[in-house]
Design a protein around this motif. Structure first.
Motif, PDB file in Angstrom:
ATOM      1  N   UNK A 207       3.022   4.786  -0.822  1.00  0.00           N
ATOM      2  CA  UNK A 207       3.176   6.214  -1.203  1.00  0.00           C
ATOM      3  C   UNK A 207       1.764   6.978  -0.651  1.00  0.00           C
ATOM      4  N   UNK A 208       2.207   8.334  -0.304  1.00  0.00           N
ATOM      5  CA  UNK A 208       0.977   9.202   0.096  1.00  0.00           C
ATOM      6  C   UNK A 208      -0.170   9.462  -0.953  1.00  0.00           C
ATOM      7  N   UNK A 209       0.593   9.065  -2.398  1.00  0.00           N
ATOM      8  CA  UNK A 209      -0.403   9.323  -3.355  1.00  0.00           C
ATOM      9  C   UNK A 209      -1.670   8.359  -3.442  1.00  0.00           C
ATOM     10  N   UNK A 210      -1.243   7.375  -2.679  1.00  0.00           N
ATOM     11  CA  UNK A 210      -2.338   6.551  -2.817  1.00  0.00           C
ATOM     12  C   UNK A 210      -3.310   6.281  -1.390  1.00  0.00           C
ATOM     13  N   UNK A 211      -3.089   7.420  -0.555  1.00  0.00           N
ATOM     14  CA  UNK A 211      -3.934   7.289   0.621  1.00  0.00           C
ATOM     15  C   UNK A 211      -5.351   7.611   0.402  1.00  0.00           C
ATOM     16  N   UNK A 212      -5.742   8.334  -0.807  1.00  0.00           N
ATOM     17  CA  UNK A 212      -6.835   8.777  -1.244  1.00  0.00           C
ATOM     18  C   UNK A 212      -7.780   7.396  -1.687  1.00  0.00           C
ATOM     19  N   UNK A 213      -7.000   6.287  -1.879  1.00  0.00           N
ATOM     20  CA  UNK A 213      -7.896   5.023  -2.321  1.00  0.00           C
ATOM     21  C   UNK A 213      -8.371   4.412  -1.057  1.00  0.00           C
ATOM     22  N   UNK A 214      -7.664   4.622   0.116  1.00  0.00           N
ATOM     23  CA  UNK A 214      -7.796   3.726   1.418  1.00  0.00           C
ATOM     24  C   UNK A 214      -9.265   3.593   1.592  1.00  0.00           C
ATOM     25  N   UNK A 215     -10.082   4.727   1.703  1.00  0.00           N
ATOM     26  CA  UNK A 215     -11.410   4.594   2.219  1.00  0.00           C
ATOM     27  C   UNK A 215     -12.249   3.593   1.297  1.00  0.00           C
ATOM     28  N   UNK A 216     -12.008   3.582  -0.101  1.00  0.00           N
ATOM     29  CA  UNK A 216     -12.608   2.774  -0.839  1.00  0.00           C
ATOM     30  C   UNK A 216     -12.252   1.230  -0.728  1.00  0.00           C
ATOM     31  N   UNK A 217     -11.039   1.065  -0.231  1.00  0.00           N
ATOM     32  CA  UNK A 217     -10.665  -0.487   0.113  1.00  0.00           C
ATOM     33  C   UNK A 217     -11.072  -0.831   1.341  1.00  0.00           C
ATOM     34  N   UNK A 218     -11.218   0.062   2.396  1.00  0.00           N
ATOM     35  CA  UNK A 218     -11.764  -0.373   3.427  1.00  0.00           C
ATOM     36  C   UNK A 218     -13.229  -0.907   3.196  1.00  0.00           C
ATOM     37  N   UNK A 219     -14.152   0.188   2.516  1.00  0.00           N
ATOM     38  CA  UNK A 219     -15.340  -0.239   1.973  1.00  0.00           C
ATOM     39  C   UNK A 219     -15.507  -1.611   1.636  1.00  0.00           C
ATOM     40  N   UNK A 220     -14.813  -1.782   0.511  1.00  0.00           N
ATOM     41  CA  UNK A 220     -14.490  -3.169  -0.062  1.00  0.00           C
ATOM     42  C   UNK A 220     -14.267  -4.215   0.861  1.00  0.00           C
ATOM     43  N   UNK A 221     -13.357  -4.280   1.664  1.00  0.00           N
ATOM     44  CA  UNK A 221     -12.967  -5.092   2.687  1.00  0.00           C
ATOM     45  C   UNK A 221     -14.230  -5.672   3.484  1.00  0.00           C
ATOM     46  N   UNK A 222     -14.838  -4.569   3.797  1.00  0.00           N
ATOM     47  CA  UNK A 222     -16.096  -4.780   4.582  1.00  0.00           C
ATOM     48  C   UNK A 222     -17.069  -5.571   3.990  1.00  0.00           C
ATOM     49  N   UNK A 223     -17.129  -5.214   2.755  1.00  0.00           N
ATOM     50  CA  UNK A 223     -18.272  -5.895   1.902  1.00  0.00           C
ATOM     51  C   UNK A 223     -17.889  -7.454   1.676  1.00  0.00           C
ATOM     52  N   UNK A 224     -16.474  -7.559   1.692  1.00  0.00           N
ATOM     53  CA  UNK A 224     -15.995  -9.019   1.429  1.00  0.00           C
ATOM     54  C   UNK A 224     -15.645  -9.715   2.858  1.00  0.00           C
ATOM     55  N   UNK A 225     -15.972  -9.288   4.096  1.00  0.00           N
ATOM     56  CA  UNK A 225     -15.734  -9.673   5.015  1.00  0.00           C
ATOM     57  C   UNK A 225     -14.119  -9.979   5.555  1.00  0.00           C
ATOM     58  N   UNK A 226     -13.502  -9.039   4.702  1.00  0.00           N
ATOM     59  CA  UNK A 226     -11.934  -9.259   5.125  1.00  0.00           C
ATOM     60  C   UNK A 226     -11.606  -8.224   6.226  1.00  0.00           C
TER      61      UNK A 226
END
Ligand code: GLU
Length: 300
Positions: A207-226
Motif C-alpha cells: 500500500x502507498x502508506x508504506x512508500x515513505x519507508x522505501x528510501x530508508x529500506x533502500x539505504x539499509x539494503x545498500x549497507x547490507x549489500x542486498x
C-alpha cells in the motif's frame, strides 16, 4: 501458447502484521501482490510480520491466512514468521555495529523533543520527529536504549512502478533511524529488509502508506549489500476520516463468506473491472487485466 511470460525470476510477497484480521484495505495489498506475481509467472510468499510483539493479536495470523485462502490467494511456500528470526536480525545489527554503521542511542522521546526544541527544530514531519543525532558520537555515559543506523546519504532517488520518480533525503527528513527499539523489539525497517533479502524478494507490491519507508529500506539494503527490489505502491482504501483504512478508524474484519464481493471491492480499488462466476475464474480474469498494465514487457 501461454498468456503470460515467465520472467527469469520473480519472487513477490505479502507481509501483513498480525494486529487483527485482514480488512478491506489489507486485501487490496494482498491481491495486488498476488496478481503481480502471477502476471509475471513468479512465486508469491506470505510473511507474518509479528516483530512488533506488543501489537500482535494471538491467532490473527491464522485468521489472515484463512481469509486469504477463502479469496483463493494461496502462498507458494509455507508462511514464515518474523518472531522466529530474531537471531538473524541480531546478527545483522551486530554486523552493522561492527562496521560503525549502527550505534547505540540513549535518548528517550522526551530527550529527543528537548534537543529539537533547543535546536529550534521542533516541527514534526508527519508527526514523527527527525532524530537530531544526539548519540552519534557516543552515549556520554548514559545507558543504551535503542540502536540506530548512521545515515549520511543526501537525496535518495528511487522509482515506483505506479507513482513514478520519488526522492527522499533520509538524513534531513527522518534522521538516523531505529533498528532495534528500546523495548528490545527489532524495528520493522531492519526486519523487513533482512527478510526481503533472505527470501530473494525481487518485487515489492504494497500500500502507498508504506512508500515513505522505501528510501530508508533502500539505504539499509545498500549497507547490507542486498539488491533493491522493484517497488509498486498501490492505491489505498480510505476510512471515514479520509485517512488510510485501519482498525483505528473503523475498519471491519474482511467478511470472506462472499469472497467474490470482497475481491470485487479490492479489484475496484486497483482499477480492475472483473467478472467471474467463481473465485478462480475471477482471479484468472484479474490476472490478465493486471498483466496488461503491469505485466512484463513483450507480453504475448
Ligand atoms: N508489515 C507491514 C504492514 O502490515 C507491511 C510491510 C511491507 O509490506 O513492507 O504494514
Amino acid at each position: 501458447m501461454p498468456l503470460l511470460h515467465t520472467v527469469t525470476e520473480y519472487i513477490g510477497r505479502f507481509a501483513p502484521s498480525p494486529t487483527g484480521p485482514l480488512h478491506a484495505g489489507s486485501l487490496v495489498a494482498a491481491l495486488a501482490s498476488w496478481l503481480d506475481a502471477r502476471a509475471h509467472g513468479g512465486r508469491w510468499l506470505v510473511r507474518i510480520e509479528d516483530v512488533d510483539l506488543p501489537r500482535c493479536i494471538p491467532g490473527a495470523d491464522l485468521t489472515m491466512l484463512r481469509q486469504l485462502a477463502d479469496c483463493g490467494l494461496h502462498p507458494d511456500e509455507p508462511p514464515t514468521c518474523q518472531s522466529q528470526r530474531s537471531a538473524l536480525y541480531q546478527q545483522t545489527l551486530d554486523n552493522l555495529a561492527t562496521r560503525g554503521l549502527a550505534y547505540p542511542c540513549a535518548c528517550s522521546r522526551r530527550d529527543i523533543e528537548n534537543e529539537l526544541s533547543r535546536l529550534g527544530r521542533e516541527k514534526p514531519r508527519h508527526g514523527e520527529r527527525v532524530y537530531p543525532g544526539s548519540c552519534r558520537h557516543g552515549l556520554q555515559g548514559r545507558p543504551a536504549r535503542a540502536w540506530r543506523l548512521r545515515v549520511n546519504a543526501g537525496a535518495l532517488p528511487w522509482t515506483d512502478r505506479r507513482l513514478g520518480p520519488q526522492a527522499q533525503d533520509v538524513e534531513t527528513e527522518v534522521g538516523d533511524f531505529v533498528l532495534k527499539r528500546a523495548d528490545g523489539c527489532f524495528a520493522y525497517q531492519l526486519a523487513v529488509v533482512v527478510d526481503d533479502g533472505a527470501q530473494g524478494i525481487t518485487h515489492i507490491v504494497r500500500g502507498a502508506d508504506l512508500s515513505d519507508n522505501t528510501a530508508r529500506q533502500i539505504l539499509l539494503q545498500g549497507a547490507l549489500g542486498l539488491p533493491t527490489p522493484a517497488y509498486l505502491h498501490t492505491a489505498l482504501v480510505l476510512g471515514a476520516n479520509g485517512e488510510k483504512l485501519s482498525k483505528q478508524n473503523g475498519a471491519q474484519a474482511l467478511d470472506t463468506r462472499n469472497p467474490l464481493a470482497a475481491l470485487n471491492a479490492a479489484g475496484a480499488v486497483l482499477g480492475l473491472r472483473v467478472t467471474g462466476a467463481s473465485v478462480d475464474d475471477w482471479l484468472a480474469a484479474a490476472t490478465a487485466q493486471w498483466a496488461a498494465t503491469w505485466g512484463p514487457p513483450g507480453r504475448a
